[in-house]
Design a protein around this motif. Structure first.
Motif: not given
Length: 408
Positions: A101-102, A163-165, A169-170
């Motif tokens: 998540g980072s 890249l998709g995340r 989501t920004g």
């Protein structure tokens, strides 16, 4: 016994990458200095011929090269096993979920990067250590293409998830880009590209050669496109905030990328010239292209050296007591500069007639490159003593407290 001195992070795979790259770099001496008129690369038969007919000096150098390749390749394999086991444990921890998540999720690209290097190491060991391998190499090239393609697909999956995340989501910390860690995917894609370019250049089968060339062009495009996206962002943030000290080695990440793209150019050009045009790749063209790339590497090296020296990176993290896994990022540029330098000297200077093969100027240039190689080996040994001499029990990985921590 090698053990992690710091909690595991994916960047630890750079230790295995460096050892594998150094083993391949020793192979460059055989590639460009040892006669192998019947094959595009030196083989077991070429080594045995040199050992049986060469002078005592040549025999001694060949033995030294074989021993060096064997030691470094063994170290690479041992480190890959250690890292794969550590990574498997890491994926079951909270630290892994935090990493995903980072910004540090991009460091997972170090895994396919090192896996692609493993294939290169196995290819070198097979060519030099298996009698008669080259007589059956055409049947092996499709497996080589498939292996690199599989690693490439894995790299695309890891990169696509990351890249998709961040794009959907920004969830990207733009303030934490005052370094070039985000360019790591370009490094991984370039490693896959140069691997696919090998069969593209050496295979006599048009289908195998075409598949290798097309795959090499695809991953080269991926490497270049991502570098063009991320490098300007990082440069802008570095000019605003200054370079992140612990991520200093990323200043040199462009050096191995340029080496891999340069060798890919030579291999793809050779494959197209030999298999589809019936000619040889233009040596003057190679002189210009590799000359530009080596020049860019020198400039990157000088800028990175100046910044890291000013920030006392070498004094603290290489010669001092501070530890950072990112320090392994210093090994790859040394390997890469040596390898591309050997290509430039042979393809750009010897084949164009600027320098005579095995003349005093030629050997002097090789000796200067060897100084870089030896210094890189010494650096790797020092980093291994610092970062791979941990306690008998592995240290549990804590949660990633900051996004920058995952990158260093």
């Amino acid at each position: 016994m090698l053990r992690l001195s710091l909690p595991y992070r994916p960047l630890y795979f750079l230790s295995a990458l460096g050892a594998g790259g150094l083993s391949v770099s020793v192979f460059m001496y055989f590639m460009f200095l040892l006669p192998h008129p019947e094959t595009p690369i030196p083989t077991y038969e070429d080594l045995t011929r040199a050992l049986s007919t060469g002078s005592p000096l040549v025999q001694g150098l060949v033995v030294a090269g074989i021993v060096a390749i064997a030691i470094l390749a063994t170290l690479h394999v041992v480190l890959m096993v250690l890292m794969l086991r550590s990574h498997a444990r890491f994926t079951r921890t909270d630290a892994y979920r935090d990493l995903r998540g980072s910004n540090g999720e991009v460091t997972l690209m170090a895994v396919p990067l090192a896996l692609a290097m493993s294939i290169n190491v196995l290819f070198v060991l097979g060519a030099l250590g298996v009698p008669g391998l080259w007589a059956n190499v055409e049947s092996l090239f499709p497996f080589s293409v498939a292996a690199f393609a599989a690693v490439g697909v894995y790299a695309l999956v890891v990169f696509g998830r990351y890249l998709g995340r961040i794009m959907s989501t920004g969830e990207f910390d733009a303030e934490d880009t005052n370094h070039f860690a985000q360019v790591l995917p370009s490094f991984a894609f370039a490693m896959v590209a140069v691997g696919l370019a090998g069969p593209g250049a050496m295979s006599q089968n048009l289908i195998t050669s075409a598949l290798g060339i097309i795959g090499a062009l695809f991953f080269s495009a991926a490497s270049i496109m991502w570098a063009l996206v991320k490098m300007p962002v990082s440069v802008g943030m570095i000019l605003r905030k200054g370079m992140a000290t612990e991520a200093g080695p990323t200043l040199w990440i462009g050096i191995p990328i340029l080496t891999l793209l340069g060798i890919t150019f030579v291999r793809v050009g050779s494959g197209i010239s030999h298999n589809f045009l019936g000619t040889d790749l233009s040596a003057p063209l190679v002189l210009v292209v590799l000359g530009l790339l080596v020049s860019a590497q020198v400039l990157m090296g000088l800028i990175g050296w100046k910044v890291m020296r000013r920030q006392r990176y070498f004094a603290d993290y290489v010669l001092g007591e501070k530890k950072s896994i990112a320090a392994y990022g210093l090994v790859c540029p040394g390997v890469a500069f040596f390898v591309l330098g050997m290509f430039f000297v042979t393809w750009g200077l010897v084949r164009t007639g600027v320098v005579e093969h095995l003349s005093a100027p030629h050997l002097t240039l090789v000796a200067l490159l060897a100084v870089v190689q030896v210094a890189t080996v010494a650096l790797m040994i020092r980093l291994n003593r610092s970062l791979l001499s941990g306690p008998a029990e592995p240290t549990p990985a804590p949660a990633v407290e900051t996004k920058k921590e995952a990158l260093v």
